[in-house]
Design an enzyme around this catalytic site. Structure first.
Site, PDB file in Angstrom:
ATOM      1  N   HIS A 249      -0.953  61.011  37.865  1.00 17.33           N
ATOM      2  CA  HIS A 249      -0.456  61.042  36.635  1.00 17.33           C
ATOM      3  C   HIS A 249      -1.947  61.331  35.704  1.00 17.33           C
ATOM      4  CE1 HIS A 249       1.343  59.929  32.729  1.00 17.33           C
ATOM      5  NE2 HIS A 249       2.630  60.020  33.406  1.00 17.33           N
ATOM      6  N   ARG A 269       2.657  61.947  24.817  1.00 16.53           N
ATOM      7  CA  ARG A 269       2.530  63.294  24.721  1.00 16.53           C
ATOM      8  C   ARG A 269       3.839  64.069  24.198  1.00 16.53           C
ATOM      9  NH1 ARG A 269       0.800  64.996  29.586  1.00 16.53           N
ATOM     10  NH2 ARG A 269       0.977  63.026  30.471  1.00 16.53           N
TER      11      ARG A 269
END
Ligand code: FAD
Length: 633
Positions: A249, A269
């Site tokens: 990740h 995000r």
């Protein structure tokens, strides 16, 4: 072994995360006596830690969304190595599984007009993740557990026994599957508190044990994720596929050291957060790969307009699939543009108001304040890649979740195929529900076909499994003893350093040599002190067997695949190769050693191929494979 605690069930489900609970509910709903076993407390599984949401093409926020778009995104994210049938079932059934959760009592965040809200995530064309703030996994587990309790209450009303149809064995670790010939016949496990062994007999076992992250030093995974289900399947004769694909990740915490690897959700995000180098530059525009150029904005202005006008602008590159973002961050740090603690900045403070951050990302605010003394409403976060998820797992039939071992099923993270070479965020929670239900139904179908026949568990099989679990107590010569904690630390270093985010042939050969040496030393693993009553050293010694087997699969398959695709990046073979798109690497145990073999990927059905343009497919497929879409239908 006559005095050992024993139980009989129709179905045993190993794991009480989303996949295990959904499988158990399904098996019990078919009238089968079902046991759910979990290594930690009931309710404490990775599923509960999931933050961002469940991907399902409900089209609540953008009506352009549908299962075909979700299918396309999933295949693109996995660089077309996904099992297409699994991706199809997943895309078509995920919305039903989310709505079903509502009937179990789930309370999702809502849109202004009262529908389930959906948020943006990397690689998803439309806002698609149904969510509950950034605590979606908690709500998922809460409601599945509530459903388990309601079924138990129904059993009590009918039979006077809450556990007549469904019993949970918590803080209970399975060490081996028990076989009758090549058929599954049950499991051997032990109560972690007392160390006492338990034999469970059942003709069907569903593996739902989650991931393998604890084989790597920097990981978002917690202590239970030692690849147990993967290793149990291997030892029972099943095949694992796609083991070379491990997802790093892009955003784990990097500071302070005690929390390195803990996840920073992609929702940061998705909700507008951007990545910056140490000088404050937004660098992701430099890293849009050719295959994604048409779909991602090439300037900050266009990227920012996308949040309010997604139909007329392209997506920000911070929302590229995870493998792309993780590699970009890795490169920025390597090139010397990273933060003082070896990460990059994730900035949401300059993008959203403090109120919005507190409303949308309450757990992230809490996590950074408590663990790093950073207030994300006014300060940037420092982040870097962390080992997060394994795409590889047990090879299963897409419709029934059955493995090649009769009676053995697998669902959730422990199953392979669905996500190909890289999983999109949010696609795991939906995967758990879709294939958890299918595994429960598959087990029921299998039992019906068996009729009244039941495999037998022999005394010899139980004795062997018990002796093998007790072996770490038998090493008495102090000079030869190996300590499980030090060996685990060495294994994690090898995997992180040599089989991590960027790989190369020479380093992986060295990793395999070091793993072979660790394996030899593991034969002398000794429990440092104490007896079987809650003894973490013994627990780790047992887990290490599994981590070693799984690590050998990852390293061997990664060495064999001489291309870069999704979660597998080779410095010495930097491009994708269409030959490899058609090839699956299988891992099996032969005389105790991992053997890697090549298998053809089943060709995609023509109507699904036609969901993509021939130009796009041309980036992944051979001309021969493309013939089917080059001719008009
Ligand atoms: P898990 O939920 O991992 O459960 C595994 C179960 O198996 C546990 O009960 C464990 O105790 C049990 N078990 C393991 N070994 C044994 C054994 N030997 N004996 C008995 N029991 C055993 N995915 C998304 O889609 N969206 C997200 O927003 C998201 N966020 C995430 C955030 C974090 C921090 C993490 C770590 C993961 C996230 N993921 C997310 C991924 C997702 O949560 C996992 O892939 C998923 O929950 C795995 O579910 P599972 O049911 O397969 O297994």
């Amino acid at each position: 072994m006559a005095d050992i605690e024993s139980h009989d069930y129709d179905v045993i489900v190993i794991g009480a995360g989303g996949a295990g609970l959904r499988a158990a509910i399904e098996a019990r709903s078919h009238g089968l006596r079902t046991a759910v076993l979990c290594k930690s407390l009931f309710g404490k599984a990775h599923t509960v830690m999931a933050e961002g949401g469940i991907a399902a093409a409900m089209g609540n926020v953008n009506s352009g969304d549908n299962w075909q778009v979700h299918f396309r995104d999933t295949m693109r994210g996995g660089k077309f190595l996904n099992n297409w049938r699994m991706a199809e079932l997943h895309a078509t059934e995920a919305p039903q599984r989310v709505w079903e959760l509502e009937t179990y009592g789930a309370l999702f965040d809502r849109t202004a007009d009262g529908r389930i809200s959906q948020r943006n995530f990397g690689g998803h064309e439309y806002p698609r993740l149904a969510h509950v703030g950034d605590r979606t996994g908690l709500e998922l587990i809460r409601t599945l557990q509530q459903k388990v309790v309601s079924l138990q209450q129904a059993d009590h009303a009918e039979h006077g026994d809450y556990e007549a149809g469904l019993r949970v064995f918590a803080e209970f670790a399975v060490t081996d599957l028990l076989l009758d010939g090549d058929h599954v016949a049950g499991t051997l496990g032990y109560w972690r508190e007392s160390g006492r062994f338990v034999r469970l007999r059942a003709p069907a076992v569903v593996l739902a044990t989650g991931g393998i992250g604890k084989s790597f030093k920097v990981t978002s995974n917690s202590w239970e994720y030692t690849g147990d289900g993967h290793a149990l399947a291997l030892r029972a004769g099943a095949r694992l596929i796609n083991m070379e694909f491990v997802q790093f990740h892009p955003t784990g915490m990097v500071w302070p050291p005690s929390v390195k690897g803990i996840l920073v959700t992609e929702s940061v995000r998705g909700d507008g957060g951007v990545l910056r180098d140490a000088a404050g530059r937004r660098f992701m525009f430099d890293y849009i790969p050719e295959v994604f150029k048409d779909s991602y904005a090439d300037s900050p202005d266009e990227a920012d307009r996308w949040y309010s006008d997604p139909d007329n602008n392209r997506r920000p590159p911070e929302l590229l699939p995870r493998d792309e973002v993780a590699r970009a961050i890795n490169n920025e740090v390597k090139e010397g543009r990273g933060t003082p603690h070896g990460g990059v900045y994730l900035d949401v403070a300059s993008r959203l108001t403090a109120d919005e951050i507190m409303r949308r990302l309450p757990s992230m605010h809490h996590q950074f304040k408590e663990l790093a003394d950073v207030d994300i409403t006014s300060e940037r976060m420092e982040v870097g890649p962390t080992c997060h998820y394994v795409m590889g797992g047990v090879e299963v039939d897409p419709d029934t979740a059955a493995s090649s071992v009769p009676g053995l099923f697998a669902a959730g993270e422990v199953a392979g195929g669905m996500h190909g070479s890289n999983r999109l965020g949010g696609n795991s929670l939906s995967d758990l529900l879709v294939f958890g239900k299918r595994a429960g139904a598959g087990a029921a179908e299998y039992l019906a076909a068996l009729g009244g026949e039941r495999p037998e568990v022999s005394e010899a099989a139980v004795t062997d499994a018990v002796n093998s679990a007790l072996a770490p107590f038998e090493v008495t010569d102090a000079r030869g003893q190996e300590n499980p904690y030090s060996l685990h630390a060495e294994l994690q270093q090898v995997m992180n350093r040599l089989v991590g985010i960027i790989r190369d042939g020479a380093e992986m050969c060295s990793a395999l040599e070091q793993l072979a040496e660790i394996r030899q030393r593991a034969a002398r693993l000794a429990v440092p002190e104490g007896n079987r009553q809650f003894n973490p050293g013994w627990h780790l010694a047992l887990d290490l067997r599994n981590m070693l087997a799984v690590s050998e699969c990852v390293a061997s398959a990664a060495l064999r695949r001489t291309e870069s695709r999704g979660g597998h990046t080779r410095d010495d073979h930097p491009s994708m190769n269409p030959k490899w798109r058609g090839t699956l690497l299988g891992c099996e145990l032969r005389d105790g050693s991992v053997e890697v073999t090549e298998h053809p990927q089943p060709p995609m059905r023509e109507d699904l191929m036609r969901l993509f343009s021939p130009e796009e497919l041309g980036k992944y497929f051979t001309e021969e494979e493309l013939a089917v879409v080059r001719t008009p239908s």
